[in-house]
Design a protein around this motif. Structure first.
Motif, short mmCIF file in Angstrom:
data_model
loop_
_atom_site.label_atom_id
_atom_site.label_comp_id
_atom_site.label_asym_id
_atom_site.label_seq_id
_atom_site.Cartn_x
_atom_site.Cartn_y
_atom_site.Cartn_z
N UNK A 278 0.84 -1.19 0.00
CA UNK A 278 0.00 0.00 0.00
C UNK A 278 0.88 1.25 0.00
N UNK A 279 0.57 2.17 -0.87
CA UNK A 279 1.42 3.37 -0.98
C UNK A 279 0.61 4.49 -1.60
N UNK A 280 0.87 5.71 -1.17
CA UNK A 280 0.22 6.86 -1.79
C UNK A 280 0.92 7.17 -3.12
N UNK A 281 0.16 7.71 -4.04
CA UNK A 281 0.68 7.95 -5.38
C UNK A 281 1.91 8.86 -5.37
N UNK A 282 1.90 9.84 -4.48
CA UNK A 282 2.97 10.84 -4.47
C UNK A 282 4.33 10.29 -4.04
N UNK A 283 4.35 9.12 -3.41
CA UNK A 283 5.62 8.56 -2.92
C UNK A 283 5.90 7.19 -3.53
N UNK A 284 5.27 6.88 -4.65
CA UNK A 284 5.47 5.57 -5.26
C UNK A 284 6.93 5.34 -5.68
N UNK A 285 7.57 6.37 -6.23
CA UNK A 285 8.96 6.20 -6.67
C UNK A 285 9.87 5.86 -5.50
N UNK A 286 9.67 6.57 -4.40
CA UNK A 286 10.49 6.28 -3.21
C UNK A 286 10.22 4.87 -2.72
N UNK A 287 8.95 4.46 -2.74
CA UNK A 287 8.60 3.12 -2.29
C UNK A 287 9.23 2.06 -3.19
N UNK A 288 9.19 2.29 -4.51
CA UNK A 288 9.77 1.33 -5.44
C UNK A 288 11.27 1.16 -5.20
N UNK A 289 11.98 2.27 -5.03
CA UNK A 289 13.42 2.18 -4.82
C UNK A 289 13.74 1.45 -3.52
N UNK A 290 12.95 1.69 -2.49
CA UNK A 290 13.19 0.98 -1.22
C UNK A 290 13.05 -0.53 -1.40
N UNK A 291 11.97 -0.93 -2.06
CA UNK A 291 11.72 -2.37 -2.22
C UNK A 291 12.79 -3.01 -3.09
N UNK A 292 13.15 -2.34 -4.19
CA UNK A 292 14.13 -2.93 -5.09
C UNK A 292 15.52 -2.97 -4.47
N UNK A 293 15.79 -2.04 -3.56
CA UNK A 293 17.10 -2.05 -2.89
C UNK A 293 17.19 -3.16 -1.85
N UNK A 294 16.05 -3.57 -1.30
CA UNK A 294 16.08 -4.55 -0.21
C UNK A 294 15.59 -5.93 -0.65
N UNK A 295 14.97 -6.04 -1.80
CA UNK A 295 14.43 -7.31 -2.27
C UNK A 295 15.49 -7.99 -3.14
N UNK A 296 16.05 -9.13 -2.73
CA UNK A 296 17.05 -9.81 -3.56
C UNK A 296 16.42 -10.26 -4.89
N UNK A 297 17.02 -9.87 -5.98
CA UNK A 297 16.48 -10.25 -7.28
C UNK A 297 17.61 -10.48 -8.27
N UNK A 298 17.29 -11.27 -9.28
CA UNK A 298 18.22 -11.49 -10.39
C UNK A 298 18.00 -10.39 -11.42
N UNK A 299 16.87 -10.47 -12.12
CA UNK A 299 16.48 -9.40 -13.04
C UNK A 299 15.02 -9.09 -12.79
N UNK A 300 14.59 -7.89 -13.17
CA UNK A 300 13.23 -7.48 -12.87
C UNK A 300 12.66 -6.62 -13.99
N UNK A 301 11.33 -6.66 -14.10
CA UNK A 301 10.60 -5.74 -14.98
C UNK A 301 9.71 -4.88 -14.11
#
Length: 658
Positions: A278-301
């Motif tokens: 759950x995230x407000x529209x105005x902070x979606x970019x910040x939320x995305x960067x947080x998740x991608x920085x902490x979520x171990x992944x190989x490649x992502x779309x």
């Protein structure tokens, strides 16, 4: 074929688009795929006969050539059912969800009829096809689809007309002659009133997403437009549901229509874990960067809706140290292929894409799919998350849900028959730990490579020794640790390595809220009837605004949503609670509105009356500041007097998309 695309920005102009040209970045909604998702089944299909080919549906050969050029071979269920009926001249009521290919279902037969009119010299310069759409985004999308399918018929021109855009370019396009007009109801009526839109030659009329049009309060406009068109015409009505109002329109304006209903069920792979945040529209970019920085992944779309969003998000991710690239419909095919190859070979790790650009993408190393912008239909959702979990691997799908999109999440869960797990936003501490971990890994990896790059490191070491030797003891330059810290700061170009912890973590707090309680009763059930609520407290990032139209003026939530969303260029999901009082209404909108949005809202009217929007201070009489006179009380643009004082209602219809 000529497609007139009107851009509603300061540099607004009429753009002549060739079949291969693209829409302006700010206005590129994604096209529906004319073929059903491979994971979608026809739930009520009674036989297992093979689907017909497009060339068996009675379409003109030039229309077929365009379809084949796009690579489509087999029609979707709604297309296979409705195209023959419309080609034969029948009126049709089509019940189908968005994403099932219904745009092609009505566009291809209409273009077939017009192609034959062009051959007979009967096409003329006045509109023969009129498509009504509830929003300007859909109007642009449908117009673009028409232009693509008409690319082999140079005599046919396509023009979208919609609210929130200057009249001049639209008037210019109508004067030049448009054979297909795709418009929102309010703006179509405006042009009818100005005498700039002649409907006397209409032979084909389409109501696209008719239930959504009525939900937004356009019933009177639709009735008026239908009444002004010739009685002898073909009408196609497409709707996801069949409320009584749609049945009334069908009975009143359609001639013995054939009713086609396509039900679909979708399925997702059991090897894909689905989560939402759950995230407000105005902070979606910040939320995305947080998740991608902490979520171990190989490649992502990362899936977004627009071309401009692909570039914005990819740039942000790159700034955070992620190897990301954008891919969208404006990128040449050779560059697109190179970018996908870079993803496949591990030269980049994140692809930020639109639905159209990612069509057919198959890269085994994709471990995560991020739905940054929630898809508009369940078929698109299934298509998207199907990019992961390939070749028997497990996959992760993360869906970003804003308060206004809670119902869409429920629709996805209902359609896929799977529960989407709620996840918590990573904290600042978790992000910083991940950054420190990556920083240590980079240092260790570089040191480990000294065997192959020892000469390079040796050169750097000599430079550092020489630098330290030039400084006396006590000088920062003589301290190896200080010098190393300075080098790190240089690498980061002034950007802090770690996030600053300022106390309460708003992102984490918002992600833990129960958004189901935020399903904004002011537009309950899509705005029908407008159940009123009286809260004056807006959600985080939002504020309450007062407008000078109320219950005594006959407005409902749909009128307000249509007017504000289309005039100010907002998504309807950015509009929260609507509380309609006897003489005024309270509306929850983003707290920070741009200069352009304030200017637009300062001129917005509903039913001929200026809304005179102002920030609400919670007092009985409202107060705060108004759109039009900027910056006098802080908190964004506001203060002073409104643009005009408005007047009484001169007509009953509401120009909700103007």
């Amino acid at each position: 074929m000529r497609f007139e695309h009107l851009v509603d920005e300061a540099s607004c102009a009429v753009c002549e688009l060739s079949p291969r040209s693209a829409l302006t970045a700010a206005h590129r909604p994604q096209k529906e795929s004319p073929v059903t998702a491979p994971t979608t089944e026809n739930a009520d299909q009674s036989t297992e006969t093979a689907a017909p080919a497009f060339d068996t549906l009675g379409l003109d050969h030039r229309v077929l050539a365009a379809v084949e050029k796009m690579g489509y071979k087999t029609p979707s269920d709604i297309q296979a059912e409705t195209i023959p009926l419309l080609t034969e001249g029948r009126d049709v009521v089509g019940l189908a969800q968005t994403g099932t290919g219904k745009t092609a279902a009505f566009a291809l037969p209409a273009l077939t009829h017009m192609a034959r009119s062009a051959d007979a010299g009967e096409l003329g310069s006045t509109p023969q096809t009129l498509v009504l759409a509830p929003t300007r985004e859909l109007a642009i999308q449908v117009a673009e689809a028409f232009s693509t399918y008409a690319q082999q018929i140079p005599e046919i021109s396509v023009l979208p007309i919609y609210g929130g855009s200057p009249y001049g370019p639209q008037l210019h396009g109508l004067r030049k002659g448009a054979n297909v007009v795709v418009g929102t109801p309010g703006r179509v009526i405006d042009h009818m009133a100005k005498g700039s839109l002649d409907l006397s030659g209409i032979k084909h009329l389409v109501l696209d997403e008719a239930d959504e049009m009525l939900r937004m309060g356009f019933a009177e406009e639709v009735d008026r437009i239908l009444a002004e068109t010739p009685k002898q015409k073909q009408v196609a009505l497409f709707s996801a549901t069949m409320p009584s109002a749609i049945r009334r329109i069908s009975a009143q304006y359609l001639n013995n229509p054939a009713e086609v209903s396509v039900k679909t069920k979708t399925s997702t792979g059991d090897n894909i874990r689905q989560r939402f945040v759950q995230v407000k529209h105005s902070v979606k970019l910040e939320a995305l960067t947080r998740i991608m920085e902490t979520e171990p992944h190989d490649a992502a779309i990362v899936f977004v809706r627009t071309r401009s969003a692909t570039e914005e998000v990819a740039t942000r991710l790159t700034q955070q140290g992620l190897r990301a690239s954008a891919i969208n419909g404006d990128i040449p095919q050779n560059l697109r292929e190179k970018t996908v190859e870079n993803l496949r070979e591990g030269r980049i790790d994140v692809l930020v894409a639109t639905d159209v650009a990612a069509r057919g993408l198959d890269v085994e190393r994709i471990s995560h799919v991020y739905n940054y912008d929630i898809p508009m239909d369940t078929e698109s959702y299934v298509h998207r998350i199907g990019r992961t979990g390939r070749a028997g691997r497990s996959g992760e799908a993360v869906l970003f849900v804003t308060p206004r999109e809670n119902r869409m999440l429920k629709n996805i869960e209902r359609a896929t028959r799977q529960k989407v797990e709620k996840m918590t936003m990573p904290s600042i501490e978790q992000v910083n730990q991940a950054r420190l971990g990556r920083f240590s890994e980079r240092i260790s990896r570089t040191l480990a490579e000294e065997g192959s790059e020892g000469q390079k490191l040796g050169q750097y070491r000599d430079l550092i020794e020489e630098f330290i030797g030039k400084h006396d003891a006590g000088h920062p330059g003589a301290d190896p640790l200080q010098v190393a810290a300075a080098l790190v700061a240089m690498v980061h170009e002034g950007r802090p390595l770690l996030l600053e912890d300022k106390g309460e973590d708003q992102l984490v707090r918002e992600s833990q809220r129960d958004f189901s309680k935020d399903d904004r009763g002011g537009r309950d059930a899509g705005g029908r009837g407008g159940r009123e609520r009286a809260p004056r407290q807006a959600g985080a990032g939002n504020a309450m605004y007062k407008i000078q139209v109320g219950r005594k003026d006959g407005v409902n939530p749909g009128h307000i949503v249509g007017a504000i969303a289309n005039e100010a260029g907002m998504s309807s999901r950015e509009i929260g609670t609507i509380d309609i009082r006897p003489s005024f209404s309270l509306v929850e909108l983003p707290e920070k509105l741009s200069r352009e949005q304030w200017d637009a809202l300062g001129k917005t009217q509903i039913g001929g009356r200026a809304i005179r929007i102002e920030r609400d201070n919670g007092a009985p009489g409202g107060g705060g500041f108004r759109a039009g006179d900027r910056g006098k009380r802080g908190g964004g643009y506001g203060g002073g007097k409104p643009h005009n004082k408005g007047g009484g209602f001169k007509k009953k219809s509401f120009d909700g998309d103007r």
